[in-house]
Design a protein around this motif. Sequence first.
Motif, PDB file in Angstrom:
ATOM      1  N   ILE A   1       0.832  -1.205   0.000  1.00  5.91           N
ATOM      2  CA  ILE A   1       0.000   0.000   0.000  1.00  5.91           C
ATOM      3  C   ILE A   1       0.867   1.256   0.000  1.00  5.91           C
ATOM      4  O   ILE A   1       0.645   2.187  -0.789  1.00  5.91           O
ATOM      5  N   MET A   2       1.883   1.288   0.856  1.00  3.33           N
ATOM      6  CA  MET A   2       2.739   2.471   0.958  1.00  3.33           C
ATOM      7  C   MET A   2       3.547   2.694  -0.314  1.00  3.33           C
ATOM      8  O   MET A   2       3.710   3.832  -0.770  1.00  3.33           O
ATOM      9  N   ILE A   3       4.049   1.608  -0.910  1.00  5.61           N
ATOM     10  CA  ILE A   3       4.836   1.739  -2.136  1.00  5.61           C
ATOM     11  C   ILE A   3       3.962   2.215  -3.283  1.00  5.61           C
ATOM     12  O   ILE A   3       4.339   3.107  -4.058  1.00  5.61           O
ATOM     13  N   THR A   4       2.771   1.627  -3.408  1.00 11.19           N
ATOM     14  CA  THR A   4       1.842   2.042  -4.464  1.00 11.19           C
ATOM     15  C   THR A   4       1.464   3.508  -4.286  1.00 11.19           C
ATOM     16  O   THR A   4       1.460   4.289  -5.240  1.00 11.19           O
ATOM     17  N   ALA A   5       1.143   3.882  -3.043  1.00  3.87           N
ATOM     18  CA  ALA A   5       0.796   5.276  -2.752  1.00  3.87           C
ATOM     19  C   ALA A   5       1.959   6.204  -3.086  1.00  3.87           C
ATOM     20  O   ALA A   5       1.762   7.309  -3.604  1.00  3.87           O
ATOM     21  N   GLY A   6       3.174   5.744  -2.792  1.00  2.00           N
ATOM     22  CA  GLY A   6       4.360   6.540  -3.088  1.00  2.00           C
ATOM     23  C   GLY A   6       4.536   6.772  -4.574  1.00  2.00           C
ATOM     24  O   GLY A   6       4.916   7.874  -5.003  1.00  2.00           O
ATOM     25  N   MET A   7       4.272   5.750  -5.377  1.00  8.73           N
ATOM     26  CA  MET A   7       4.383   5.886  -6.830  1.00  8.73           C
ATOM     27  C   MET A   7       3.372   6.906  -7.359  1.00  8.73           C
ATOM     28  O   MET A   7       3.705   7.775  -8.166  1.00  8.73           O
ATOM     29  N   VAL A   8       2.129   6.788  -6.876  1.00  8.35           N
ATOM     30  CA  VAL A   8       1.092   7.740  -7.299  1.00  8.35           C
ATOM     31  C   VAL A   8       1.453   9.147  -6.821  1.00  8.35           C
ATOM     32  O   VAL A   8       1.332  10.120  -7.571  1.00  8.35           O
ATOM     33  N   GLY A   9       1.912   9.232  -5.570  1.00  4.63           N
ATOM     34  CA  GLY A   9       2.294  10.528  -5.015  1.00  4.63           C
ATOM     35  C   GLY A   9       3.437  11.172  -5.774  1.00  4.63           C
ATOM     36  O   GLY A   9       3.478  12.397  -5.934  1.00  4.63           O
ATOM     37  N   THR A  10       4.373  10.362  -6.243  1.00  9.05           N
ATOM     38  CA  THR A  10       5.502  10.894  -7.014  1.00  9.05           C
ATOM     39  C   THR A  10       5.028  11.530  -8.311  1.00  9.05           C
ATOM     40  O   THR A  10       5.468  12.625  -8.680  1.00  9.05           O
ATOM     41  N   VAL A  11       4.124  10.849  -9.008  1.00  7.95           N
ATOM     42  CA  VAL A  11       3.584  11.376 -10.274  1.00  7.95           C
ATOM     43  C   VAL A  11       2.859  12.690 -10.026  1.00  7.95           C
ATOM     44  O   VAL A  11       3.057  13.687 -10.740  1.00  7.95           O
ATOM     45  N   VAL A  12       2.011  12.707  -9.003  1.00  5.18           N
ATOM     46  CA  VAL A  12       1.270  13.925  -8.677  1.00  5.18           C
ATOM     47  C   VAL A  12       2.236  15.031  -8.237  1.00  5.18           C
ATOM     48  O   VAL A  12       2.068  16.203  -8.593  1.00  5.18           O
ATOM     49  N   GLY A  13       3.272  14.651  -7.492  1.00  6.94           N
ATOM     50  CA  GLY A  13       4.258  15.627  -7.046  1.00  6.94           C
ATOM     51  C   GLY A  13       4.984  16.299  -8.193  1.00  6.94           C
ATOM     52  O   GLY A  13       5.279  17.504  -8.138  1.00  6.94           O
ATOM     53  N   ILE A  14       5.275  15.538  -9.234  1.00  7.08           N
ATOM     54  CA  ILE A  14       5.915  16.113 -10.427  1.00  7.08           C
ATOM     55  C   ILE A  14       4.989  17.111 -11.099  1.00  7.08           C
ATOM     56  O   ILE A  14       5.402  18.212 -11.486  1.00  7.08           O
ATOM     57  N   ILE A  15       3.707  16.743 -11.223  1.00 14.21           N
ATOM     58  CA  ILE A  15       2.721  17.630 -11.855  1.00 14.21           C
ATOM     59  C   ILE A  15       2.573  18.915 -11.050  1.00 14.21           C
ATOM     60  O   ILE A  15       2.545  20.020 -11.603  1.00 14.21           O
ATOM     61  N   VAL A  16       2.499  18.758  -9.730  1.00 18.19           N
ATOM     62  CA  VAL A  16       2.352  19.932  -8.851  1.00 18.19           C
ATOM     63  C   VAL A  16       3.565  20.852  -8.958  1.00 18.19           C
ATOM     64  O   VAL A  16       3.426  22.073  -9.071  1.00 18.19           O
ATOM     65  N   ALA A  17       4.767  20.264  -8.943  1.00 13.24           N
ATOM     66  CA  ALA A  17       5.993  21.065  -9.019  1.00 13.24           C
ATOM     67  C   ALA A  17       6.121  21.779 -10.361  1.00 13.24           C
ATOM     68  O   ALA A  17       6.689  22.872 -10.433  1.00 13.24           O
ATOM     69  N   LYS A  18       5.615  21.153 -11.413  1.00 17.89           N
ATOM     70  CA  LYS A  18       5.653  21.780 -12.738  1.00 17.89           C
ATOM     71  C   LYS A  18       4.615  22.890 -12.848  1.00 17.89           C
ATOM     72  O   LYS A  18       4.844  23.921 -13.485  1.00 17.89           O
ATOM     73  N   ARG A  19       3.468  22.669 -12.241  1.00 21.16           N
ATOM     74  CA  ARG A  19       2.342  23.585 -12.399  1.00 21.16           C
ATOM     75  C   ARG A  19       2.452  24.814 -11.489  1.00 21.16           C
ATOM     76  O   ARG A  19       2.073  25.910 -11.865  1.00 21.16           O
ATOM     77  N   PHE A  20       2.982  24.587 -10.265  1.00 22.61           N
ATOM     78  CA  PHE A  20       3.066  25.677  -9.299  1.00 22.61           C
ATOM     79  C   PHE A  20       4.523  26.032  -9.017  1.00 22.61           C
ATOM     80  O   PHE A  20       5.343  25.155  -8.783  1.00 22.61           O
ATOM     81  N   THR A  21       4.803  27.326  -9.025  1.00 21.19           N
ATOM     82  CA  THR A  21       6.173  27.786  -8.833  1.00 21.19           C
ATOM     83  C   THR A  21       6.605  27.714  -7.376  1.00 21.19           C
ATOM     84  O   THR A  21       7.757  27.395  -7.085  1.00 21.19           O
ATOM     85  N   LEU A  22       5.705  28.020  -6.460  1.00 26.72           N
ATOM     86  CA  LEU A  22       6.048  28.046  -5.045  1.00 26.72           C
ATOM     87  C   LEU A  22       6.204  26.633  -4.490  1.00 26.72           C
ATOM     88  O   LEU A  22       5.423  25.735  -4.810  1.00 26.72           O
TER      89      LEU A  22
END
Length: 400
Positions: A248-269
């Motif tokens: 569960i934690m590894i799967t969540a981490g993979m999904v979180g990583t993808v979302v984290g990349i999108i967030v970092a690209k979309r938001f400057t702060l």
Amino acid sequence: MLRKPIIEFVVFTTYALFAMSWVAGNMMTKDIMSYYHVDGVAAATWMTNAITIAKIIGNLIAAWFLTKLGPKKAFAFASVLIFLGILGAFASNYPMYVATRLIMGFGGAFVIVYMNPVVMNYFTPAELPIVNGINAAAFNMGNLLAILFTGALLSKLGSWQNVVIGISVVSFVLLILWMLFSEDFSLSGKAEDGKAVEAYTFKQGVKEPVNWLLPFAYSGILFCYISVFAIFPMVPNFAAEAKYLSSIMITAGMVGTVVGIIVAKRFTLRVPVLRWCGLFMTIFAAIMAFTSNATIAYVCAFIAGFLMFVPMTSLVTLPYELPGMTPGRIAVVFAMFWSFSYLVETILMYISGVIADRTGDIMISAIFAIVCSATLFVASFLLPEPSKKKAQMEAAGKTA
């Protein structure tokens, strides 16, 4: 153009295979201990302790090797150390096997530091959130590979020694690719007038508060993440079963990583992402620990794991955006980041053990881990926001 994706593939996969070898070794503990006729949990922990010690020390001295050898030879040296983990398959006694794990651990410690100046040299600022996000998931990927394939490899190859050899051989192939496609580059960067910038030293790094705040921010998350597997399952009547938590934690981490990349690209702060993910991660981890409902525990475990990895891209990209950053300086920043993160995590894990022993209540140790996970939230009020001026300029441009 072909060089960049190959370099990134080599950097990412080298560390992922190191992680796979680390975790696979832990998963084969019973076979290894039986082979060497060694008994006892304390003796078994040295397989992991050797790598942890190597990471703490290795991260600190990695920048020195980088300066002496240059980027190409330094990364190659680190890759060779990881490959030398193959010697564990031929170790005649347990102390020798542990020594090979120590050597491999130094290689992994060096690689995770060296990937940062490599990334800074080959990729543009616009590409950094994507590349950093992918690299932040390298250990998780290696963990996943170990969980998925160690059992199958052990069955197919016939012995734990052959599994070690197989993983090491693939690491050697990556080393060859590195030597073919990589190149040396300046660690100092250039000033605006075109002159070389003076090399950034470890002594300078120690004097900068941000270099201490970054590992402080991450150490609590790291401790809580490891505690989910090491402490929480020992809590009496813990609603979630340990055998499901890792997946569960590894799967969540993979999904979180993808979302984290999108967030970092979309938001400057960066700081708001760290602050709110840090806060809600702690909240959901607490619910996971205190609930008696298995479904709620699993859902909260997924959300907590997700929120642990969403801010990672922003956290590891923030140093790149500091004024005057160079490949040499970024190496020092991440040398301190990884070394002190693991050092603090190790100390916190020991303290949690002492708490459990003295109180006789492992639940108090679990609560301690949850409280410590708030370091990211706390650090968000102290960390600089290097992109704030850029964001204000962008906002002003849109308004105009």
